[in-house]
Write a protein that holds these residues in place. Structure first.
Motif, PDB file in Angstrom:
ATOM      1  N   LYS A 137     -21.885 -45.163  82.883  1.00 32.31           N
ATOM      2  CA  LYS A 137     -21.158 -44.244  82.021  1.00 32.31           C
ATOM      3  C   LYS A 137     -21.701 -42.830  82.219  1.00 32.31           C
ATOM      4  N   PRO A 138     -20.818 -41.874  82.423  1.00 28.89           N
ATOM      5  CA  PRO A 138     -21.287 -40.477  82.510  1.00 28.89           C
ATOM      6  C   PRO A 138     -21.895 -40.064  81.171  1.00 28.89           C
ATOM      7  N   SER A 139     -22.994 -39.360  81.214  1.00 26.53           N
ATOM      8  CA  SER A 139     -23.603 -38.933  79.949  1.00 26.53           C
ATOM      9  C   SER A 139     -23.045 -37.587  79.497  1.00 26.53           C
ATOM     10  N   LEU A 140     -22.339 -36.897  80.386  1.00 22.65           N
ATOM     11  CA  LEU A 140     -21.825 -35.562  80.053  1.00 22.65           C
ATOM     12  C   LEU A 140     -20.335 -35.500  80.344  1.00 22.65           C
ATOM     13  N   THR A 141     -19.744 -34.376  79.973  1.00 18.61           N
ATOM     14  CA  THR A 141     -18.380 -34.049  80.388  1.00 18.61           C
ATOM     15  C   THR A 141     -18.356 -32.568  80.771  1.00 18.61           C
ATOM     16  N   PRO A 142     -17.412 -32.155  81.615  1.00 20.71           N
ATOM     17  CA  PRO A 142     -17.291 -30.731  81.930  1.00 20.71           C
ATOM     18  C   PRO A 142     -17.196 -29.890  80.656  1.00 20.71           C
ATOM     19  N   HIS A 143     -16.448 -30.400  79.689  1.00 23.17           N
ATOM     20  CA  HIS A 143     -16.259 -29.662  78.452  1.00 23.17           C
ATOM     21  C   HIS A 143     -17.573 -29.426  77.716  1.00 23.17           C
ATOM     22  N   ARG A 144     -18.355 -30.488  77.578  1.00 20.76           N
ATOM     23  CA  ARG A 144     -19.636 -30.329  76.868  1.00 20.76           C
ATOM     24  C   ARG A 144     -20.558 -29.386  77.628  1.00 20.76           C
ATOM     25  N   ILE A 145     -20.543 -29.485  78.942  1.00 24.56           N
ATOM     26  CA  ILE A 145     -21.375 -28.589  79.749  1.00 24.56           C
ATOM     27  C   ILE A 145     -20.964 -27.135  79.516  1.00 24.56           C
ATOM     28  N   ALA A 146     -19.642 -26.914  79.539  1.00 23.94           N
ATOM     29  CA  ALA A 146     -19.158 -25.550  79.331  1.00 23.94           C
ATOM     30  C   ALA A 146     -19.548 -25.029  77.951  1.00 23.94           C
ATOM     31  N   GLU A 147     -19.427 -25.882  76.946  1.00 18.83           N
ATOM     32  CA  GLU A 147     -19.788 -25.473  75.584  1.00 18.83           C
ATOM     33  C   GLU A 147     -21.252 -25.046  75.506  1.00 18.83           C
ATOM     34  N   SER A 148     -22.081 -25.837  76.135  1.00 21.02           N
ATOM     35  CA  SER A 148     -23.509 -25.521  76.113  1.00 21.02           C
ATOM     36  C   SER A 148     -23.781 -24.209  76.850  1.00 21.02           C
ATOM     37  N   ALA A 149     -23.069 -24.018  77.950  1.00 23.31           N
ATOM     38  CA  ALA A 149     -23.232 -22.780  78.716  1.00 23.31           C
ATOM     39  C   ALA A 149     -22.772 -21.582  77.902  1.00 23.31           C
ATOM     40  N   VAL A 150     -21.699 -21.769  77.139  1.00 25.01           N
ATOM     41  CA  VAL A 150     -21.211 -20.688  76.278  1.00 25.01           C
ATOM     42  C   VAL A 150     -22.269 -20.322  75.245  1.00 25.01           C
ATOM     43  N   ALA A 151     -22.853 -21.340  74.628  1.00 25.67           N
ATOM     44  CA  ALA A 151     -23.881 -21.079  73.621  1.00 25.67           C
ATOM     45  C   ALA A 151     -25.044 -20.295  74.236  1.00 25.67           C
ATOM     46  N   LEU A 152     -25.404 -20.705  75.446  1.00 27.21           N
ATOM     47  CA  LEU A 152     -26.503 -20.026  76.139  1.00 27.21           C
ATOM     48  C   LEU A 152     -26.140 -18.579  76.434  1.00 27.21           C
ATOM     49  N   ALA A 153     -24.927 -18.361  76.913  1.00 28.44           N
ATOM     50  CA  ALA A 153     -24.484 -17.000  77.250  1.00 28.44           C
ATOM     51  C   ALA A 153     -24.383 -16.133  75.998  1.00 28.44           C
ATOM     52  N   ASP A 154     -23.897 -16.724  74.897  1.00 32.48           N
ATOM     53  CA  ASP A 154     -23.819 -15.971  73.642  1.00 32.48           C
ATOM     54  C   ASP A 154     -25.207 -15.509  73.212  1.00 32.48           C
ATOM     55  N   ALA A 155     -26.181 -16.391  73.411  1.00 33.59           N
ATOM     56  CA  ALA A 155     -27.525 -16.104  72.908  1.00 33.59           C
ATOM     57  C   ALA A 155     -28.313 -15.199  73.850  1.00 33.59           C
ATOM     58  N   GLU A 156     -28.178 -15.405  75.147  1.00 33.69           N
ATOM     59  CA  GLU A 156     -29.070 -14.714  76.081  1.00 33.69           C
ATOM     60  C   GLU A 156     -28.355 -13.966  77.198  1.00 33.69           C
ATOM     61  N   GLY A 157     -27.035 -13.972  77.175  1.00 40.98           N
ATOM     62  CA  GLY A 157     -26.292 -13.256  78.205  1.00 40.98           C
ATOM     63  C   GLY A 157     -25.949 -14.134  79.390  1.00 40.98           C
ATOM     64  N   LEU A 158     -24.949 -13.686  80.146  1.00 43.86           N
ATOM     65  CA  LEU A 158     -24.448 -14.489  81.257  1.00 43.86           C
ATOM     66  C   LEU A 158     -25.508 -14.707  82.333  1.00 43.86           C
ATOM     67  N   GLU A 159     -26.386 -13.743  82.521  1.00 36.59           N
ATOM     68  CA  GLU A 159     -27.386 -13.880  83.578  1.00 36.59           C
ATOM     69  C   GLU A 159     -28.397 -14.974  83.245  1.00 36.59           C
TER      70      GLU A 159
END
Lengths: 248, 248
Positions: free
Chosen positions: A32-54
């Motif tokens: 079973k996959p433990s992730l989905t593209p959607h969840r990955i993107a959400e986490s990346a968004v949270a990271l970018a919101d907090a610390e910027g795209l870089e």
DNA sequence: AGCTCACTGCTGATGGCATAAACAGTTTAG
DNA sequence: CTAAACTGTTTATGCCATCAGCAGTGAGCT
């Protein structure tokens, strides 16, 4: 070399679109996959919101799930596609302009305000969308469709409506850029240092010297979005008035 | 950590300004320098013109002189400052607007056309100036001064003139972004793939579907710079007309 | 003439990045 | 119960900016 790159890009566009539009065949075999593209993107968004795209690196995003960077490549072809998913995630709900009234102008104004809201909430969106977009997801098209719908009652040609749309998007993106540039402390430092320079070179920059003296670079009296939008839409109204009588 | 970064940045601003304004003390002792910041910037500009800003690495720039990457650090504090020098190099001559006529509008139009010319000649300029600018060189201020001078006869307030300036700069930067995004072959691919998607989802994107059918996304009939500038400046004219009677 | 030391350019190392390749473990369809 | 399909891992490559330290150079002073 250019050929290889082109071919690779072409493949990527197809893969991107399939991903963005959710047209993936999910496999049945294997763990079973433990992730989905959607969840990955959400986490990346949270990271970018907090610390910027870089700060969004495959390593850090993977870290938020406790997996290795390479694990992400099982869900997403590469970083470019991840960024596209981030954009889609952030444009999730289609803007509802019906509350704004009936004319093209209040509707387009409302569209602009909502769009500006997204850029304010996610300042990295500017840089993300500046990367050469090869594919647009459904949410991006939702926003595009809403703006074009608002412009239909103007009576302008389709090409003109598209141009107006680009002007409004451009305005918002410029404001987003200015928002990024702005830093209270740094702004004061800039004013101080540039002030010194202007004192020494007032004859070379007469208009600028006068503008600074008149407070042109102080805190803005008027909201820049309102100002810019009013100017552009006044200009569009002038165009409508000019074309209307001749065409009708 | 933030503190260290801030302090380092503050030092950098001073160093940047000294470099940009040519206020460096050139030393007498030791071996003759084989390079100058100016020559380095020129070479970097050539590289960026040919291969894009992402191709400008300290290594490659140094390579054009047959020296190692670290040699450049004897002339330039770091890459950010090199990019600032590149910007200055490309804005070398102050725009002469006197040939354009006497009104604010032809002058500002001329300014915009010249500015657009620079972005066309050096597409990387957009990305270069998008990096948070901490210091402005004399040539950048020349351009700013010229635009503000053109706007003085409008009778608008200093703050309004500044806002109008930002609108025009923004327009040009947006066009530059669109120029970067555009790629003939890729555009056709995009139209084809998006066309397919629209066929399948015409009910979800009705306005977009109509716009595509009406040729809104075909080759532009009107020059986008002219169109955008006309809209914005018409809007400014409306503002002048509105404020004039009340203020005068 | 010779010494000193600021200055030049170099090598080598560090830590970050995306991502390619090969491998080990897991689950399900046949 | 085996084989194929799938997941996540480790390791490695090749970029990047930049730090630290070293060797050579030559102007100015003694």
């Amino acid at each position: 070399m250019a050929r290889t790159t082109k071919a690779k890009e072409a493949r990527d566009v197809r893969a991107s679109l399939a991903l963005l539009w959710g047209e993936q065949d999910r496999p049945t075999r294997g763990p079973k996959p433990s992730l989905t593209p959607h969840r990955i993107a959400e986490s990346a968004v949270a990271l970018a919101d907090a610390e910027g795209l870089e700060a969004v690196s495959m390593n850090k995003v993977a870290g938020t799930f406790g997996v290795s960077a390479m694990a992400l490549y099982r869900y997403v072809p590469g970083k470019a596609e991840l960024v596209e998913l981030m954009i889609e995630a952030v444009l999730a709900e289609r803007p509802d302009l019906s509350a704004a009234g009936d004319g093209w102008r209040p509707r387009l104004t409302e569209w602009a305000r909502r769009s500006w809201g997204v850029y304010q909430a996610h300042p990295w969106l500017l840089a993300a969308t500046a990367m050469r977009r090869q594919a647009m997801g459904p949410h991006q098209l939702d926003w595009l469709d809403a703006a074009l719908a608002a412009l239909e009652p103007t009576g302008l040609t389709a090409a003109q409506r598209h141009q107006v749309f680009l002007l409004v998007v451009g305005l918002i993106r410029n404001l987003a850029q200015q928002l990024l540039d702005f830093d209270e402390e740094q702004d004061q430092e800039w004013n101080r240092l540039t002030g010194e320079l202007l004192d020494r070179h007032a004859d070379r920059f007469p208009a600028l010297t006068r503008a600074v003296a008149a407070g042109a670079f102080g805190p803005a009296a008027e909201d820049p979005l309102t100002f810019g939008l009013d100017r552009i839409l006044d200009g569009v109204q002038t165009l409508i008035d000019r074309e209307g009588p001749g065409a009708g």
